[in-house]
Motif scaffolding. Structure first.
Motif, mmCIF file in Angstrom:
data_model
loop_
_atom_site.group_PDB
_atom_site.id
_atom_site.type_symbol
_atom_site.label_atom_id
_atom_site.label_comp_id
_atom_site.label_asym_id
_atom_site.label_seq_id
_atom_site.Cartn_x
_atom_site.Cartn_y
_atom_site.Cartn_z
ATOM 1 N N VAL A 127 1.282 8.573 -16.835
ATOM 2 C CA VAL A 127 -0.092 8.526 -17.352
ATOM 3 C C VAL A 127 -0.885 7.384 -16.720
ATOM 4 O O VAL A 127 -2.072 7.535 -16.416
ATOM 5 N N SER A 128 -0.240 6.237 -16.500
ATOM 6 C CA SER A 128 -0.966 5.106 -15.913
ATOM 7 C C SER A 128 -1.145 5.253 -14.397
ATOM 8 O O SER A 128 -2.081 4.693 -13.828
ATOM 9 N N THR A 129 -0.286 6.023 -13.748
ATOM 10 C CA THR A 129 -0.355 6.176 -12.295
ATOM 11 C C THR A 129 -1.258 7.332 -11.876
ATOM 12 O O THR A 129 -1.929 7.255 -10.850
ATOM 13 N N TYR A 130 -1.276 8.392 -12.661
ATOM 14 C CA TYR A 130 -2.055 9.589 -12.324
ATOM 15 C C TYR A 130 -3.029 9.886 -13.463
ATOM 16 O O TYR A 130 -2.625 10.316 -14.542
ATOM 17 N N SER A 131 -4.300 9.669 -13.198
ATOM 18 C CA SER A 131 -5.303 9.906 -14.238
ATOM 19 C C SER A 131 -5.403 11.403 -14.532
ATOM 20 O O SER A 131 -5.020 12.238 -13.725
ATOM 21 N N SER A 132 -5.934 11.700 -15.682
ATOM 22 C CA SER A 132 -6.087 13.077 -16.174
ATOM 23 C C SER A 132 -4.806 13.884 -16.049
ATOM 24 O O SER A 132 -4.788 14.993 -15.543
ATOM 25 N N CYS A 133 -3.748 13.282 -16.518
ATOM 26 C CA CYS A 133 -2.434 13.907 -16.478
ATOM 27 C C CYS A 133 -2.032 14.329 -17.890
ATOM 28 O O CYS A 133 -2.188 13.567 -18.836
#
Length: 153
Positions: free
Chosen positions: A21-27
């Motif tokens: 969640v912190s690495t890939y937004s809108s996940c």
């Protein structure tokens, strides 16, 4: 990106989900703690998942509740899930994320490298890579990022 996280260890699952969640937004992350609900997620998901982070050793809970009951994990439940995916024509890019450096016992014991080679050969439609997870180190994050970036580019 729609991700299925299949992990029975609550701390590892939380850390992996937080990282995604912190690495890939809108996940969007869905989590299954065992084989049976993971397969249910894969069968019922519309649209399909873009990625699966898969533990290799996990319980195979039966029944509707899927609650942790202390059952010993199946050593190769992740491999069994990949086999079910192939049988059902489900193709989701999969990264195995494991805390173990060997699997099995005695003459059937296999290293991480051996397991990765086997999975690549037997499940090329879904299996992408294997990442060794250590809660004491962050190197898994770097490895996982490189692999996920190649998959979702």
């Amino acid at each position: 990106m729609k991700v299925l996280l299949v992990e029975d260890d609550p701390d590892k699952a939380r850390r992996l989900e937080d990282w995604v969640v912190s690495t890939y937004s809108s996940c969007e992350v869905s989590t299954a703690r065992s084989f049976t609900p993971a397969l249910d997620f894969l069968i019922d998901s519309t649209p399909p998942f873009d990625l699966m982070l898969l533990d290799m050793s996990m319980p195979n809970y039966e029944g509707a509740s899927y609650k942790y009951d202390g059952t010993a994990p199946e050593t190769y439940a992740g491999r069994d899930l990949l086999a079910q995916m192939r049988l059902r024509g489900i193709r989701v890019p999969t990264i195995v994320v494991t805390m173990f450096d060997t699997f099995g016992e005695g003459a059937g014991r296999v290293s991480l490298e051996g397991l990765a080679k086997e999975l690549k050969q037997d499940y090329p439609e879904s299996f992408r890579e294997l990442v060794y997870y250590s809660p004491a180190q962050d190197s898994w994050k770097i490895s996982l990022r490189k692999i996920v970036d190649r998959i979702v580019k």
